[in-house]
Enzyme design. Sequence first.
Site, PDB file in Angstrom:
ATOM      1  CB  SER A 131      -1.155  -0.112   1.331  1.00 55.82           C
ATOM      2  OG  SER A 131      -1.776  -1.108   1.378  1.00 55.82           O
ATOM      3  CD  GLU A 246      -2.290  -9.908   2.543  1.00 57.97           C
ATOM      4  OE1 GLU A 246      -1.944  -9.518   1.292  1.00 57.97           O
ATOM      5  OE2 GLU A 246      -2.506  -8.998   3.448  1.00 57.97           O
TER       6      GLU A 246
HETATM    7  C1  LIG Z   1      -4.389  -3.195  10.537  1.00 54.56           C
HETATM    8  C2  LIG Z   1      -3.770  -3.019   8.977  1.00 54.56           C
HETATM    9  C3  LIG Z   1      -2.720  -3.716   8.455  1.00 54.56           C
HETATM   10  C4  LIG Z   1      -2.257  -3.540   7.301  1.00 54.56           C
HETATM   11  N1  LIG Z   1      -0.983  -4.031   6.951  1.00 54.56           N
HETATM   12  C5  LIG Z   1      -0.773  -3.575   5.710  1.00 54.56           C
HETATM   13  C6  LIG Z   1       0.820  -4.236   5.333  1.00 54.56           C
HETATM   14  O1  LIG Z   1       1.259  -4.809   6.013  1.00 54.56           O
HETATM   15  N2  LIG Z   1       1.168  -3.889   4.219  1.00 54.56           N
HETATM   16  C7  LIG Z   1       0.560  -3.183   3.200  1.00 54.56           C
HETATM   17  O2  LIG Z   1       0.939  -2.932   1.869  1.00 54.56           O
HETATM   18  N3  LIG Z   1      -0.799  -2.711   3.427  1.00 54.56           N
HETATM   19  C8  LIG Z   1      -1.346  -2.997   4.886  1.00 54.56           C
HETATM   20  N4  LIG Z   1      -2.611  -2.504   5.102  1.00 54.56           N
HETATM   21  C9  LIG Z   1      -3.227  -1.443   4.202  1.00 54.56           C
HETATM   22  C10 LIG Z   1      -4.618  -2.010   3.532  1.00 54.56           C
HETATM   23  O3  LIG Z   1      -4.373  -2.977   2.523  1.00 54.56           O
HETATM   24  C11 LIG Z   1      -5.234  -0.801   2.938  1.00 54.56           C
HETATM   25  O4  LIG Z   1      -5.694  -0.045   4.055  1.00 54.56           O
HETATM   26  C12 LIG Z   1      -6.586  -1.416   2.310  1.00 54.56           C
HETATM   27  O5  LIG Z   1      -6.244  -2.069   1.049  1.00 54.56           O
HETATM   28  C13 LIG Z   1      -7.287  -0.052   1.731  1.00 54.56           C
HETATM   29  O6  LIG Z   1      -6.962   0.703   1.386  1.00 54.56           O
HETATM   30  P1  LIG Z   1      -7.018   2.525   1.815  1.00 54.56           P
HETATM   31  O7  LIG Z   1      -6.494   2.430   3.354  1.00 54.56           O
HETATM   32  O8  LIG Z   1      -6.067   3.235   0.827  1.00 54.56           O
HETATM   33  O9  LIG Z   1      -8.512   2.915   1.550  1.00 54.56           O
HETATM   34  P2  LIG Z   1      -9.042   3.243  -0.019  1.00 54.56           P
HETATM   35  O10 LIG Z   1      -8.577   2.362  -1.008  1.00 54.56           O
HETATM   36  O11 LIG Z   1      -8.802   4.808   0.230  1.00 54.56           O
HETATM   37  O12 LIG Z   1     -10.438   2.928   0.447  1.00 54.56           O
HETATM   38  C14 LIG Z   1     -11.438   3.970   1.256  1.00 54.56           C
HETATM   39  C15 LIG Z   1     -12.745   3.417   1.197  1.00 54.56           C
HETATM   40  O13 LIG Z   1     -13.417   3.525  -0.227  1.00 54.56           O
HETATM   41  C16 LIG Z   1     -13.639   2.005  -0.473  1.00 54.56           C
HETATM   42  N5  LIG Z   1     -13.442   1.686  -1.976  1.00 54.56           N
HETATM   43  C17 LIG Z   1     -12.389   2.294  -2.516  1.00 54.56           C
HETATM   44  N6  LIG Z   1     -12.340   1.669  -3.872  1.00 54.56           N
HETATM   45  C18 LIG Z   1     -13.625   1.151  -4.000  1.00 54.56           C
HETATM   46  C19 LIG Z   1     -14.186   0.393  -5.050  1.00 54.56           C
HETATM   47  N7  LIG Z   1     -13.856   0.062  -6.172  1.00 54.56           N
HETATM   48  N8  LIG Z   1     -15.553  -0.077  -4.763  1.00 54.56           N
HETATM   49  C20 LIG Z   1     -16.033  -0.017  -3.773  1.00 54.56           C
HETATM   50  N9  LIG Z   1     -15.498   0.845  -2.624  1.00 54.56           N
HETATM   51  C21 LIG Z   1     -14.123   0.956  -2.771  1.00 54.56           C
HETATM   52  C22 LIG Z   1     -12.903   1.165   0.342  1.00 54.56           C
HETATM   53  O14 LIG Z   1     -13.840   0.012   0.636  1.00 54.56           O
HETATM   54  C23 LIG Z   1     -12.913   2.065   1.557  1.00 54.56           C
HETATM   55  O15 LIG Z   1     -14.150   1.567   2.359  1.00 54.56           O
HETATM   56  C24 LIG Z   1      -2.953  -2.579   6.310  1.00 54.56           C
HETATM   57  C25 LIG Z   1      -4.192  -1.985   6.837  1.00 54.56           C
HETATM   58  C26 LIG Z   1      -4.759  -2.312   8.123  1.00 54.56           C
HETATM   59  C27 LIG Z   1      -5.906  -1.713   8.628  1.00 54.56           C
END
Ligand SMILES: Cc1cc2nc3c(=O)[nH]c(=O)nc-3n(C[C@H](O)[C@H](O)[C@H](O)COP(=O)(O)OP(=O)(O)OC[C@H]3O[C@@H](n4cnc5c(N)ncnc54)[C@H](O)[C@@H]3O)c2cc1C
Length: 389
Positions: A131, A246
């Site tokens: 991410s 995963e």
């Molecule tokens: C505890 C924790 C551990 C993590 N560990 C890691 C890690 O080790 N390595 C790593 O790389 N990442 C990690 N992550 C990151 C995680 O993979 C991302 O938070 C997740 O993929 C969501 O991305 P974002 O936070 O950018 O949210 P966004 O992508 O900005 O999403 C925001 C909201 O919009 C919604 N949304 C976005 N696109 C769409 C769509 N096309 N259709 C419908 N809804 C949509 C999402 O569902 C969400 O509700 C971790 C996250 C958490 C919470």
Amino acid sequence: MDLSCTEEEEDFRRKLRDWLGTALAELPPKPAATDWPGRRAYDCAWQRALYDAGYAGLHWPRDAGGQGATPTQHLIFLEETERAGAPYVGANFVGTLHAGPTIAAEGTPEQRARWLPPILRGDEVWCQGFSEPDAGSDLAALRTRAVRDGDSYVVSGSKIWTSHAEIADWCELLVRTDPSAPKHRGISWLALPMDAPGVTVRPLRTLAGSAEFAEVFLDEVRVPVSHRIGAENDGWRVTMVTLSFERGTAFVGEVVACSRVLGELARTARANGLWDDAVLRRRLGRLSAEFRALWRLTQWNVSEAQRSLRDGGSGVPGVGGSVFKLRYSQARQELYDAAAEVLGEGALDVDHEWVADRLSSLSYTIAAGTSQIQANIVAERILGLPKGW
Ligand SMILES: Cc1cc2nc3c(=O)[nH]c(=O)nc-3n(C[C@H](O)[C@H](O)[C@H](O)COP(=O)(O)OP(=O)(O)OC[C@H]3O[C@@H](n4cnc5c(N)ncnc54)[C@H](O)[C@@H]3O)c2cc1C
């Protein structure tokens, strides 16, 4: 679907139970939840004990250093270790559950020999650098650049939410190697040494106060080309392999743990005089059915994987993992909401294990792909609904 155990599998269960009886008695006390170096040492010591006893990489192929166990034996292992109260993968989760399996599936013989044995022995810990601030759900929008310079890539950019970055030796890192290609095509998957010059880790605190993930900044970090898993610009396909591990198998062991917590909840509710509350009883009963169904779904997925392996298939979990991840992450939140009701005022004590788990359960519908993204996958790739329907 055949869910029955063979005599050989029952024998495997008996031997594992015997070993757990002695191995768990020798474990040192668990470190504090915020003591990350201590947790790393504890989790790696357990991984080493598994390795010495022949249980590390149980279901990995033998030519990747695993034990080549059947998926059913793997499920028995998860059931028995959880029932016995053994530690789970902890700080080793990226290495053992998805970076390792990805290297086993996609790495060259040299890459497997370099990275897999230290994961299995608990010598090296991995984190996941996928991410970025503007690339979460839309992961293919990632912008961290890797420019080829002789035998190295020079990597610059930043990653976010990198779990266990502070205590990791290696990072499964996604980089953009061809900015002119369509976004899914110009990505590569690299093994980044976390002690390389130019890597800066800045811890982030969760709402529970734990620094379990971090921002990672990369400033002209040199990564040997030989650290690339898969072909240059073919990293999106390799990423799908990582994500299928995963989502498909990484949470499976936790279902057994949730069923155990549910049993403890029912006992606590009785002890606290709450058992006459029919609404609470119905809620716990429905959750019990949910976790049984999730375990059956896991067995079904595993049975399918077993059949695919017998037929010469890849053994890489399919999109069915999204069904499991979608429902499991929600059921886990409902379980700890019920725990808060049973605890009453005790639910304000953040040192209580159930309260800490309730806070962390909030992240389950976000991490490893949000519920909305899993729902999209189920809709498009399983139900065959049109995109954007
Ligand atoms: C505890 C924790 C551990 C993590 N560990 C890691 C890690 O080790 N390595 C790593 O790389 N990442 C990690 N992550 C990151 C995680 O993979 C991302 O938070 C997740 O993929 C969501 O991305 P974002 O936070 O950018 O949210 P966004 O992508 O900005 O999403 C925001 C909201 O919009 C919604 N949304 C976005 N696109 C769409 C769509 N096309 N259709 C419908 N809804 C949509 C999402 O569902 C969400 O509700 C971790 C996250 C958490 C919470």
